[in-house]
Scaffold this motif. Structure first.
Motif, PDB file in Angstrom:
ATOM      1  N   GLN A 760       0.812  -1.213   0.000  1.00  0.00           N
ATOM      2  CA  GLN A 760       0.000   0.000   0.000  1.00  0.00           C
ATOM      3  C   GLN A 760       0.851   1.271   0.000  1.00  0.00           C
ATOM      4  OE1 GLN A 760      -2.424  -0.729   3.504  1.00  0.00           O
ATOM      5  NE2 GLN A 760      -4.139  -1.424   2.234  1.00  0.00           N
ATOM      6  N   GLY A 761       2.166   1.096  -0.024  1.00  0.00           N
ATOM      7  CA  GLY A 761       3.051   2.258  -0.058  1.00  0.00           C
ATOM      8  C   GLY A 761       3.409   2.800   1.299  1.00  0.00           C
ATOM      9  N   ARG A 762       3.026   2.140   2.371  1.00  0.00           N
ATOM     10  CA  ARG A 762       3.354   2.588   3.735  1.00  0.00           C
ATOM     11  C   ARG A 762       4.667   1.914   4.134  1.00  0.00           C
ATOM     12  NH1 ARG A 762      -2.148   1.211   6.799  1.00  0.00           N
ATOM     13  NH2 ARG A 762      -0.909   1.923   8.608  1.00  0.00           N
ATOM     14  N   PHE A 763       5.740   2.322   3.439  1.00  0.00           N
ATOM     15  CA  PHE A 763       7.009   1.624   3.571  1.00  0.00           C
ATOM     16  C   PHE A 763       7.614   1.756   4.967  1.00  0.00           C
ATOM     17  CE2 PHE A 763       7.037   2.499  -1.130  1.00  0.00           C
ATOM     18  CZ  PHE A 763       6.826   1.185  -1.507  1.00  0.00           C
ATOM     19  N   ALA A 764       7.549   2.938   5.566  1.00  0.00           N
ATOM     20  CA  ALA A 764       8.122   3.136   6.901  1.00  0.00           C
ATOM     21  C   ALA A 764       7.400   2.273   7.926  1.00  0.00           C
ATOM     22  CB  ALA A 764       8.044   4.613   7.288  1.00  0.00           C
ATOM     23  N   ARG A 792      10.661  -9.031   3.241  1.00  0.00           N
ATOM     24  CA  ARG A 792      11.345  -7.744   3.394  1.00  0.00           C
ATOM     25  C   ARG A 792      12.047  -7.374   2.094  1.00  0.00           C
ATOM     26  NH1 ARG A 792      14.341  -6.081   8.913  1.00  0.00           N
ATOM     27  NH2 ARG A 792      13.421  -4.007   8.853  1.00  0.00           N
ATOM     28  N   ALA A 793      12.646  -8.355   1.442  1.00  0.00           N
ATOM     29  CA  ALA A 793      13.293  -8.099   0.153  1.00  0.00           C
ATOM     30  C   ALA A 793      12.280  -7.589  -0.857  1.00  0.00           C
ATOM     31  CB  ALA A 793      13.973  -9.371  -0.352  1.00  0.00           C
ATOM     32  N   ALA A 794      11.088  -8.192  -0.898  1.00  0.00           N
ATOM     33  CA  ALA A 794      10.058  -7.759  -1.850  1.00  0.00           C
ATOM     34  C   ALA A 794       9.641  -6.317  -1.605  1.00  0.00           C
ATOM     35  CB  ALA A 794       8.847  -8.684  -1.759  1.00  0.00           C
ATOM     36  N   VAL A 795       9.470  -5.943  -0.342  1.00  0.00           N
ATOM     37  CA  VAL A 795       9.060  -4.564  -0.024  1.00  0.00           C
ATOM     38  C   VAL A 795      10.170  -3.585  -0.384  1.00  0.00           C
ATOM     39  CG1 VAL A 795       8.415  -3.003   1.845  1.00  0.00           C
ATOM     40  CG2 VAL A 795       7.405  -5.289   1.720  1.00  0.00           C
ATOM     41  N   TYR A 796      11.409  -3.960  -0.115  1.00  0.00           N
ATOM     42  CA  TYR A 796      12.530  -3.098  -0.531  1.00  0.00           C
ATOM     43  C   TYR A 796      12.536  -2.944  -2.058  1.00  0.00           C
ATOM     44  CZ  TYR A 796      15.011  -2.899   3.990  1.00  0.00           C
ATOM     45  OH  TYR A 796      15.378  -2.639   5.284  1.00  0.00           O
ATOM     46  N   LEU A 797      12.242  -4.013  -2.784  1.00  0.00           N
ATOM     47  CA  LEU A 797      12.188  -3.923  -4.251  1.00  0.00           C
ATOM     48  C   LEU A 797      11.081  -2.979  -4.690  1.00  0.00           C
ATOM     49  CD1 LEU A 797      12.714  -7.669  -5.294  1.00  0.00           C
ATOM     50  CD2 LEU A 797      14.361  -5.812  -5.533  1.00  0.00           C
ATOM     51  N   TRP A 798       9.927  -3.039  -4.056  1.00  0.00           N
ATOM     52  CA  TRP A 798       8.832  -2.130  -4.412  1.00  0.00           C
ATOM     53  C   TRP A 798       9.243  -0.675  -4.225  1.00  0.00           C
ATOM     54  CZ3 TRP A 798       4.773  -5.365  -1.264  1.00  0.00           C
ATOM     55  CH2 TRP A 798       4.376  -6.474  -2.038  1.00  0.00           C
ATOM     56  N   GLN A 799      10.059  -0.420  -3.201  1.00  0.00           N
ATOM     57  CA  GLN A 799      10.460   0.964  -2.920  1.00  0.00           C
ATOM     58  C   GLN A 799      11.666   1.391  -3.751  1.00  0.00           C
ATOM     59  OE1 GLN A 799      11.188   1.736   1.235  1.00  0.00           O
ATOM     60  NE2 GLN A 799      11.025   3.951   1.021  1.00  0.00           N
ATOM     61  N   GLY A 800      12.348   0.409  -4.370  1.00  0.00           N
ATOM     62  CA  GLY A 800      13.535   0.738  -5.156  1.00  0.00           C
ATOM     63  C   GLY A 800      14.803   0.810  -4.340  1.00  0.00           C
ATOM     64  N   ARG A 801      14.831   0.161  -3.199  1.00  0.00           N
ATOM     65  CA  ARG A 801      16.037   0.124  -2.358  1.00  0.00           C
ATOM     66  C   ARG A 801      16.772  -1.187  -2.671  1.00  0.00           C
ATOM     67  NH1 ARG A 801      13.644   1.835   3.508  1.00  0.00           N
ATOM     68  NH2 ARG A 801      15.792   1.349   4.154  1.00  0.00           N
ATOM     69  N   TRP A 802      17.518  -1.144  -3.767  1.00  0.00           N
ATOM     70  CA  TRP A 802      18.064  -2.356  -4.357  1.00  0.00           C
ATOM     71  C   TRP A 802      19.110  -3.029  -3.476  1.00  0.00           C
ATOM     72  CZ3 TRP A 802      14.246  -2.506  -7.274  1.00  0.00           C
ATOM     73  CH2 TRP A 802      13.847  -1.449  -8.086  1.00  0.00           C
ATOM     74  N   THR A 803      19.984  -2.254  -2.859  1.00  0.00           N
ATOM     75  CA  THR A 803      21.047  -2.848  -2.042  1.00  0.00           C
ATOM     76  C   THR A 803      20.466  -3.592  -0.849  1.00  0.00           C
ATOM     77  OG1 THR A 803      22.561  -1.086  -2.697  1.00  0.00           O
ATOM     78  CG2 THR A 803      23.146  -2.364  -0.743  1.00  0.00           C
ATOM     79  N   GLU A 804      19.519  -2.919  -0.139  1.00  0.00           N
ATOM     80  CA  GLU A 804      18.888  -3.582   1.013  1.00  0.00           C
ATOM     81  C   GLU A 804      18.097  -4.809   0.565  1.00  0.00           C
ATOM     82  OE1 GLU A 804      18.711  -0.295   0.338  1.00  0.00           O
ATOM     83  OE2 GLU A 804      18.426   0.893   2.160  1.00  0.00           O
ATOM     84  N   PHE A 973       6.030   9.152  -6.571  1.00  0.00           N
ATOM     85  CA  PHE A 973       7.359   8.720  -6.118  1.00  0.00           C
ATOM     86  C   PHE A 973       7.839   9.559  -4.940  1.00  0.00           C
ATOM     87  CE2 PHE A 973       8.271   7.154 -10.683  1.00  0.00           C
ATOM     88  CZ  PHE A 973       7.817   5.884 -10.366  1.00  0.00           C
ATOM     89  N   GLU A 974       7.613  10.849  -5.022  1.00  0.00           N
ATOM     90  CA  GLU A 974       8.052  11.735  -3.943  1.00  0.00           C
ATOM     91  C   GLU A 974       7.276  11.430  -2.663  1.00  0.00           C
ATOM     92  OE1 GLU A 974       9.398  16.403  -3.521  1.00  0.00           O
ATOM     93  OE2 GLU A 974       8.100  15.798  -5.177  1.00  0.00           O
ATOM     94  N   GLN A 975       5.979  11.261  -2.811  1.00  0.00           N
ATOM     95  CA  GLN A 975       5.128  10.986  -1.652  1.00  0.00           C
ATOM     96  C   GLN A 975       5.510   9.661  -0.981  1.00  0.00           C
ATOM     97  OE1 GLN A 975       1.042  10.526  -2.739  1.00  0.00           O
ATOM     98  NE2 GLN A 975       0.360  10.022  -0.661  1.00  0.00           N
ATOM     99  N   LEU A 976       5.897   8.669  -1.777  1.00  0.00           N
ATOM    100  CA  LEU A 976       6.193   7.327  -1.252  1.00  0.00           C
ATOM    101  C   LEU A 976       7.670   7.134  -0.906  1.00  0.00           C
ATOM    102  CD1 LEU A 976       4.072   5.225  -3.775  1.00  0.00           C
ATOM    103  CD2 LEU A 976       3.503   5.747  -1.409  1.00  0.00           C
ATOM    104  N   ASP A 977       8.463   8.186  -1.059  1.00  0.00           N
ATOM    105  CA  ASP A 977       9.900   8.113  -0.777  1.00  0.00           C
ATOM    106  C   ASP A 977      10.576   7.041  -1.641  1.00  0.00           C
ATOM    107  OD1 ASP A 977      12.321   8.773   0.395  1.00  0.00           O
ATOM    108  OD2 ASP A 977      12.047   7.418   2.104  1.00  0.00           O
ATOM    109  N   MET A 978      10.228   7.041  -2.929  1.00  0.00           N
ATOM    110  CA  MET A 978      10.839   6.123  -3.894  1.00  0.00           C
ATOM    111  C   MET A 978      11.891   6.911  -4.678  1.00  0.00           C
ATOM    112  SD  MET A 978       7.370   4.079  -5.093  1.00  0.00           S
ATOM    113  CE  MET A 978       8.201   3.002  -6.267  1.00  0.00           C
ATOM    114  N   ALA A 979      13.024   7.187  -3.993  1.00  0.00           N
ATOM    115  CA  ALA A 979      14.026   8.126  -4.493  1.00  0.00           C
ATOM    116  C   ALA A 979      14.636   7.672  -5.817  1.00  0.00           C
ATOM    117  CB  ALA A 979      15.118   8.315  -3.446  1.00  0.00           C
ATOM    118  N   TRP A 980      14.953   6.393  -5.928  1.00  0.00           N
ATOM    119  CA  TRP A 980      15.596   5.896  -7.156  1.00  0.00           C
ATOM    120  C   TRP A 980      14.662   6.105  -8.346  1.00  0.00           C
ATOM    121  CZ3 TRP A 980      14.848   2.366 -11.070  1.00  0.00           C
ATOM    122  CH2 TRP A 980      15.971   1.975 -11.803  1.00  0.00           C
ATOM    123  N   HIS A 981      13.403   5.766  -8.201  1.00  0.00           N
ATOM    124  CA  HIS A 981      12.447   5.926  -9.283  1.00  0.00           C
ATOM    125  C   HIS A 981      12.187   7.392  -9.606  1.00  0.00           C
ATOM    126  CE1 HIS A 981      11.496   1.793  -7.835  1.00  0.00           C
ATOM    127  NE2 HIS A 981      11.364   1.573  -9.136  1.00  0.00           N
TER     128      HIS A 981
END
Length: 992
Positions: A760-764, A792-804, A973-981
């Motif tokens: 749902q985009g509530r990543f934090a 956890r890996a899947a949620v990081y992928l949704w957010q674009g946090r590839w290293t984590e 992207f800005e609202q969801l903190d998806m910095a890479w995207h």
């Protein structure tokens, strides 16, 4: 303590088990023939036919067991087992067919005569026969299958099963592989029609045709061969004998060396020896010289008498060496005739005398105790011992031969083959053909298994037949103990410990050798152990298993594992003890956890329980084991598991006990969920919840509510899912306060809640839930830790946090391997690969994604497999492989339409929309609409934002305005903190 080698078994009269090749032959159209000719003429023809049977079969090493009318039954492999018994049976059939075609038909019959034959090899129980049953009575499936093959053969046709010949099939011309459904046999049988003899003379050439074992390792051995060739090229003649057991890879190594040597300034000659009728004196040298037919001296030598021919051949080879350095390779020297060995020695002596640039390379097997060593042997040669593959090399070979197989099955292939290249090749070949029903998959258990290649059994039995009675008795006892043999137990059974000469001799013959653990021995090859075990009669085996179980219980100094006792009790037919020990072994494996071992032991307990079905407590015990079995299945489910749990649910419903019903429905629903079948699992959990509420079992109610929440979450029904998960978490937090328990249920419920929040985009908020879950289980290496890390890996992928994402996926993959959970192992592998692709366009990502998806496919794909299909569709689209990408788009859409799994649908649809460029605007728009609908169904803001970005990319590619879509994407992207995207969207805007 009794020496088993001195026992006279009471069951000797029951016959003996032998691995035989069986030939059935019948005269075609014999009924019509008998009706068409005079009885006297038919009798004369029949007498001639029977004389042929008795003349031809013994010539090939077989025995005619029975002749009935115009039909014949013959066996090959008794009294002496030979590794080529299958080949001998086929050669015999070919000669019989040729001879019958040449027979003069009886007067009044205008057609030629023909036989039709069937050949199959396998284990049989042999009894002394009589006038009715023939010389021997053969009991078992193998004679029936051979007879059915003969029935299925057309006039003039020889049908032989694939497993009978194996690589010996290269001696013959054969039809395409057929899958025959024989009468009375459930599974199809792989077979060939033999049409004649082939030109190929060596097993290596057959391996090349079918798929050669990869050349791996052997650097030290190659260096030794290269050094020997260097010596020879410098006019210092060299003879090197390469020695190893059958199948270890002698010929494969020499072929690699000869391929390299061909590039150097020397002439390479090849020859081989064989122990069959076609062998002739000086065979390998005649084969070499056949390639030099343009030389007059060669033609003259071939016409000389044997003694003169030897000297002439010697002079020809010496003369050749004066022109160009010579490299002579002879394979299977153990079967060489005396003339060949004499010529080798004389050639080496002459080369040394004249300082000729010549290298002799021979490949041979080790000698067994009691072997008669020829007067002229290879004793003058320098010996290079070739050892089996190391574990690492064996793993590489399996991976190259079966690049997409389940990695845990690959480990079992390696364990079963024990580093023997031939066994690896044959097991991989069998697995590759498994879909046809002709293969035998190595089992993840202590159970025995007859390999699917009778010719391999013949190979092992021929080696075993060379042992004396004392060594055989020890080997048979070791096989009954198991693949790993405690030395104290072998001592108790046979009176011979690890240092006894009889045991040491088995190590020299490549049967049994010291294990890494002190005080233990092990079979070098699991296949060898299985073949030796299967050759022991049932009653003898059972008696030995009973003795072993008694020794394990009596020896207080040895703590006998439940798993070991369960195996021996079951094999002895002591079903009550087998059930108890298998159940406890399963509990121990589940506690570790080792999921595949737990499932195997629980299945063994249920199998033992079937023999106790009349017991009053049968129903309760069956359901109790099924509950435990369900716990092992949750993190490693397959469709076969559902049958166990469905039967448990049927038994529970029959009892009308609400508690039993609630738990049985719970596990059936949970394993349906683990298989990714949310729609099927919901009604089971709902029925289970209703039953749990009737008996007011608060703990079970919480479990069922949690599972219903997980099922709702999988179906993207997030509102009821969160409500149910919250209710379950409240109770599970109370339960987690109890000391000494790992909070598995609470950790997984928290991870599922985090997955919903992340989608749902509530990543934090999702990361807070993950942190709490990990605080409960971090470092446990439990399967639930792999699941939490996977989500956890899947949620990081949704957010674009590839290293984590890659770090979490690596943990899921690692722990999945430790606990033998194929699902978490594969999903961690796939999530890490996709993260690496997005971060740095890792070129290996596509292969890793394909591997992970293929591993899970036989089990139905598993939970959230639409993610794999979405990832693959996207990566394949980027690799410009539209057909393959569209297949995975279809797979993802199929998952969504079943309401089982929506997570990868939007991603797959975006890939399909890109594939529609540039001329299929309507198709592109339709897939974008589907992507948006899938994202909206889940309330997945990240997927909506990515769909906006995809709309912008497509608009720009068509030369259209994209501002609207870019504005929407950047805002989300800005609202969801998806910095890479967000950075990618801004780059696209700048280019536009």
């Amino acid at each position: 303590m009794t020496d088993v080698s001195e026992q006279a078994p009471a069951y000797a009269g029951l016959g003996q088990r032998r691995n035989l090749a069986i030939l059935f032959a019948d005269l075609s159209e014999s009924t019509r023939l008998a009706e068409s000719v005079e009885a006297e003429h038919y009798a004369l023809m029949l007498a001639e036919l029977r004389a042929l049977y008795h003349q031809v079969v013994p010539k090939h090493g077989g025995q005619v067991i029975r002749i009935q009318g115009d039909g014949m039954l013959a066996i090959f492999g008794h009294p002496e087992a030979r590794e080529d018994d299958g080949r001998r049976a086929v050669e015999s059939a070919l000669e019989l067919h040729e001879a019958v075609r040449r027979m003069r038909p009886p007067a009044g019959w205008m057609q030629s005569l023909n036989l039709h034959s069937g050949i199959h090899a396998g284990l049989v129980l042999m009894h002394e026969g009589d006038e009715v049953r023939g010389r021997f009575e053969l009991l078992g499936n193998a004679p029936n299958i051979a007879a059915r093959l003969s029935d299925a053969a057309r006039a003039g046709e020889i049908l032989v099963s694939e497993e009978t010949l194996g690589l010996h099939g290269h001696f013959f011309s054969m039809s395409e592989r057929q899958s025959l459904q024989l009468r009375g046999r459930a599974a199809p049988l792989a077979a060939f029609a033999v049409t004649g003899r082939a030109a190929i003379g060596r097993r290596f050439e057959a391996s090349v045709q079918r798929g050669l074992t990869p050349f791996i390792g052997r650097e030290r051995e190659l260096a030794r061969l290269d050094a020997a060739l260097d010596e020879a090229l410098a006019a210092r003649p060299h003879w090197l004998s390469l020695r190893a057991g059958a199948g270890v890879g002698k010929t494969r190594l020499t072929e690699e060396f000869l391929r390299r040597a061909a590039g150097r300034q020397c002439q390479v000659h090849r020859g081989y020896c064989e122990a069959y009728l076609s062998a002739e004196p000086l065979q390998p040298f005649l084969q070499m010289l056949a390639a030099l037919t343009d030389m007059p001296e060669v033609r003259q030598a071939s016409e000389l008498p044997p003694k003169a021919r030897l000297q002439a051949l010697l002079e020809v080879l010496a003369a050749q060496a004066l022109k160009v350095p010579q490299l002579l390779f002879i394979d299977d020297l153990q079967w060489a005739d005396d003339a060949t060995l004499q010529l080798l020695h004389r050639l080496m002596a002459l080369a040394q005398q004249r300082a000729l640039p010549l290298m002799l390379l021979t490949a041979t097997r080790p000698r067994a105790p009691g072997d008669v060593i020829p007067v002229a042997s290879d004793s003058e040669a320098a010996v290079l011992e070739l050892h089996p593959f190391s574990d690492e090399e064996a793993t590489q070979a399996v991976q190259q031969l079966l690049p997409r197989t389940d990695p845990f099955v690959a480990v079992e292939v390696q364990r079963h083959a024990g580093g023997n290249a031939l066994f690896i090749e044959e097991l991989c070949h069998a697995l590759a053909n498994e879909a046809s029903g002709s293969a035998a998959t190595p089992r993840r258990s202590n159970e025995t298994q007859q390999p699917g290649n009778a010719w391999l059994s013949a190979l092992v039995e021929s080696r075993m037949s060379r042992l004396d009675a004392e060594h055989k008795a020890v080997l048979r006892a070791a096989a009954v103990i198991g693949n790993v043999i405690p030395a104290w137990l072998l001592q108790r059974l046979t009176g011979r410990g690890a240092d006894d000469p009889a045991v040491l001799a088995l190590a020299e013959q490549d049967f049994v050798f010291p294990d890494q653990r002190a005080g233990h021995l092990r079979f070098k090859h699991g296949i060898t152990r299985d073949i030796v075990y299967e050759a022991i009669g049932l009653h003898e085996r059972q008696q030995m298993h009973r003795r072993i179980a008694a020794e394990l219980r009596a020896n207080e100094a040895q703590v006998a594992a439940h798993e070991l006792l369960a195996y021996h009790d079951g094999a002895a037919g002591d079903w009550a003890n087998a059930f108890e020990h298998a159940q406890q072994a399963g509990d121990q494996a589940l506690a570790v956890p080792s999921l595949d071992r737990a499932k195997k032991q629980y299945r063994a307990a249920l199998a033992a329980l079937e023999h106790l079905a009349g017991d009053d407590h049968y129903r309760l015990r069956w359901i109790s084991v099924a509950y435990r079995f369900g716990m092992a299945c949750v993190f490693d489910a397959s469709r076969a598991d559902l049958r166990v749990l469905q039967h448990a649910a049927e038994l529970a419903r029959g009892s009308e006990d609400a508690a039993l019903i609630a738990r049985a429905e719970y596990w059936l629903g949970y394993v349906s969920y683990a298989l990714g079948e949310a729609r099927d699992g919901l009604p089971h959990c709902e029925r289970g919840l209703a039953a749990a509420e009737r008996i007011a079992d608060a703990g079970l109610v919480a479990q069922l509510r949690g599972t219903l929440g997980q099922l709702r979450a999988a179906a993207a029904d997030y509102a009821p899912a969160l409500t149910l998960l919250d209710e379950a978490i409240l109770v599970q937090r109370e339960q987690a306060r109890r000391p000494g328990r790992l909070a598995v249920g609470l950790a997984y419920s928290l991870a599922c809640r985090a997955q919903v929040l992340g989608d749902q985009g509530r990543f934090a908020d999702a990361q807070v839930e993950f942190d709490e879950a990990m605080s409960l289980i971090r470092g446990s290496n439990h399967a639930v830790e792999a699941s939490v890390q996977g989500w956890r890996a899947a949620v990081y992928l949704w957010q674009g946090r590839w290293t984590e994402a890659q770090a979490a996926a690596a943990e899921a993959h690692r722990i999945g391997g430790l606990v033998r959970s194929l699902f978490t192992f594969s999903m961690g592998h796939a999530a890490g690969a996709y993260g690496a692709w997005m971060a740095q366009l890792d070129p290996e990502a596509l292969l890793k994604l394909q591997d992970a998806t293929t591993w899970l496919a036989p089990r139905g794909g598993g939970l959230f497999s639409s993610l794999n299909h979405g990832w693959l569709a996207e990566v394949l689209e980027a690799h410009e492989r539209p057909m393959a990408a569209r297949r995975h788009v279809a797979q993802a859409l199929r998952r969504g339409r079943r309401h089982d799994d929506w997570f990868g649908v939007a991603m797959a649809c975006r890939a399909a929309a890109r594939l529609a460029l540039p001329h299929e605007a309507s198709i592109s728009a339709r897939y974008l609409a589907l992507a948006r609908a899938a994202a909206q169904r889940r309330g997945a803001g990240h997927d909506l934002a990515l769909t906006d970005l995809c709309e912008a990319e497509i608009a720009i590619a068509r030369g259209q305005a994209a501002t609207r879509w870019l504005d929407a994407a950047e805002g989300r992207f800005e609202q969801l903190d998806m910095a890479w995207h967000l950075a990618k969207a801004r780059e696209l805007r700048a280019k536009a």
